[in-house]
Scaffold this active site. Structure first.
Site, PDB file in Angstrom:
ATOM      1  N   HIS A  84       0.836  -1.205   0.000  1.00 17.69           N
ATOM      2  CA  HIS A  84       0.000   0.000   0.000  1.00 17.69           C
ATOM      3  C   HIS A  84       0.873   1.258   0.000  1.00 17.69           C
ATOM      4  CE1 HIS A  84      -3.184   2.776   1.103  1.00 17.69           C
ATOM      5  NE2 HIS A  84      -4.060   1.792   0.941  1.00 17.69           N
ATOM      6  N   GLY A 165       4.543  22.275  10.547  1.00 19.63           N
ATOM      7  CA  GLY A 165       5.748  21.506  10.857  1.00 19.63           C
ATOM      8  C   GLY A 165       6.924  21.829   9.957  1.00 19.63           C
ATOM      9  N   HIS A 170      10.322  13.936   8.656  1.00 17.06           N
ATOM     10  CA  HIS A 170      10.785  13.321   9.904  1.00 17.06           C
ATOM     11  C   HIS A 170      11.588  12.077   9.496  1.00 17.06           C
ATOM     12  CE1 HIS A 170      10.525  10.879  13.567  1.00 17.06           C
ATOM     13  NE2 HIS A 170      10.124  11.954  14.232  1.00 17.06           N
ATOM     14  N   ALA A 173       9.555   8.812  10.521  1.00 13.60           N
ATOM     15  CA  ALA A 173       8.089   8.810  10.429  1.00 13.60           C
ATOM     16  C   ALA A 173       7.554   9.572   9.224  1.00 13.60           C
ATOM     17  CB  ALA A 173       7.483   9.387  11.703  1.00 13.60           C
ATOM     18  N   GLY A 174       8.437  10.149   8.383  1.00 13.84           N
ATOM     19  CA  GLY A 174       7.991  10.811   7.162  1.00 13.84           C
ATOM     20  C   GLY A 174       7.116  12.020   7.423  1.00 13.84           C
TER      21      GLY A 174
END
Lengths: 303, 303
Positions: A84, A165, A170, A173-174
């Site tokens: 996915h 942000g 990140h 964590a992208g």
């Protein structure tokens, strides 16, 4: 006299193989007051889990933050594989208005949660669907194109600065895609025929992508074991494209081929308002109000 | 995972002129935990007030007992006049299953409350409708015939001993009729014609008393200001005589006279299940379950 607002929230998390991580995230949600975890399920080949929770604004906000708290140390997208597409460890977080809250209320909630996630976890956040800051960023697939692996490059391109942000991904964590949308109804109509071409022609006639209704996705399938065919649909806005209109159009299109509707089926959950709209339409009920439903009255009448 | 049982209770009290008494009874209900007073209204010419409350079994039981506590010292049927027939100070107390409770559960509740009322207040109690101890005592009108003034004589007749309590009337409060029944739906269908004879013929065709459906009461009326006519109905059991069947029958009967349905209207409250049944019928939904309705799921999902 107003009902407690209820928001549904369906976070998609990029972990579908390590049950202990998924269960720990579920436990973190369950520990939050004012929210209920209705369901969660994992798909190993997608390596992805979908949580369904519901509660008031404070409850769902606290639950989403608790999910991030628990999931971010445990999920590293640099090691993540799966079928996915995904952009982040907590990939997508949609907020859905159910009761006592408008879409505008859910958009405000998505923005608020997005800002908090960015600040607390140092994560880039994109707003999507009804919460999108620009029409070009409404569509989840457009935001997610390039996935985690292409994110650092994408974020430097014009028009792809995050809504909240840092301007870079990140490390583990992208990024997250957070937004607001209408509830989705998975609705199938089975035809009393084995002619797959009829199901495919009807699906093409009603779906948005080929000229049909704005909020219908549809495809035709064979149900081989039953010797019949199915028009399988997602209704993405039951207020603007109501079930009864889709059903009646399928009925008329099927008649064109001498075919009748055998039955329909609702897969999973459906908002009461979507069913009530069908009753109102067919029974020609004038001036119907949701608070005439006895159960609604029970929940709204207060001291 | 089971929903909290919800019972609707609609006590009819023989006081509709002294607002301070009616308000004091309402306040007594509101003071009971686990129950909600949804509505109450008084009719001066009937000299009668109808309260609508809902709650779990313990809540509605406590609320009904609190009503008796407050009403009995304040209402004396020896001084009571009014157009509406009545047998007692608290005349009729029906319990109606709404959610998470069967009719059998409501019958047991009616018997239990009946016994408590008889014991605590020394009042004769007759059970009626689904709670009746004998088919000859199902019908409220049969029990109430002769009214308060004829009660002492009636109670000495064969077959009219009360189900609970003393064998003679309470001096000031008479007797109470307590029972269980299905929710009643007040449903009107307006026809696109001014021909009153058509409305009357259709009403006769569908109502039980003249050969129609078992759970339909109906009459034809003129709505003079709108220049149309109406088939006005009470549906007394929407499970056994569903709205869609009545609606479709009215439609076909009207066509017989070249008349179309203009619209229908629901007066007051309707159980969600009655509307869902119409959606299921017209959309041909197979295998539908009430817990697919998102709002129901929210209320039943545990942890």
């Amino acid at each position: 006299m107003h009902p407690m607002p209820i928001i549904e929230c369906i976070p998609n998390v990029s972990e579908g193989r390590r049950a202990e991580i998924v269960d720990a995230i579920a436990a973190a949600i369950r520990a939050v007051p004012g929210v209920r975890l209705l369901d969660y399920s994992s798909d190993a080949s997608h390596n992805r889990s979908v949580f369904t929770l519901a509660g008031d604004p404070a409850g769902v906000t606290a639950a989403v933050l608790a999910m991030y708290e628990r999931a971010l140390p445990a999920i590293d997208l640099r090691q993540h594989t799966g079928e996915h597409p995904r952009l982040g460890a907590i990939d997508v977080v949609p907020f859905v208005p159910i009761e006592g809250i408008t879409m505008e209320g859910c958009v405000a909630l998505a923005r608020d949660v997005g800002r908090q996630v960015a600040e607390r976890f140092g994560l880039p956040v994109y707003l999507y669907e009804e919460a999108a800051s620009d029409p070009s960023r409404r569509n989840l697939e457009d935001i997610r194109r390039g996935e985690f692996e292409g994110l650092a490059t994408k974020m430097t391109a014009a028009g792809w600065a995050p809504d909240f942000g840092p301007a870079a991904p990140h490390a583990s964590a992208g990024a997250s895609v957070i937004g607001a949308r209408m509830p989705l109804i998975a609705y199938n109509i089975n035809l009393a025929t084995d002619r797959l071409d009829v199901a495919k022609k009807i699906a093409a006639a009603i779906r948005h992508s080929s000229g049909g209704f704005r909020f219908v996705k549809a495809a035709g399938f064979e149900l081989k074991d039953r010797g019949i065919v199915q028009v399988s649909m997602n209704l993405t806005n039951y207020e603007k494209t109501p079930m009864f209109r889709v059903f009646e159009t399928v009925r008329r299109e099927a008649e064109r081929y001498g075919v009748q509707i055998l039955e329909s089926e609702i897969v999973g959950l459906i908002p009461a308002a979507a069913l009530n709209a069908a009753a109102e339409y067919y029974l020609q009920i004038a001036g119907f109000k949701a608070d005439q439903v006895l159960e609604n009255k029970l929940r709204t009448a207060g001291e």
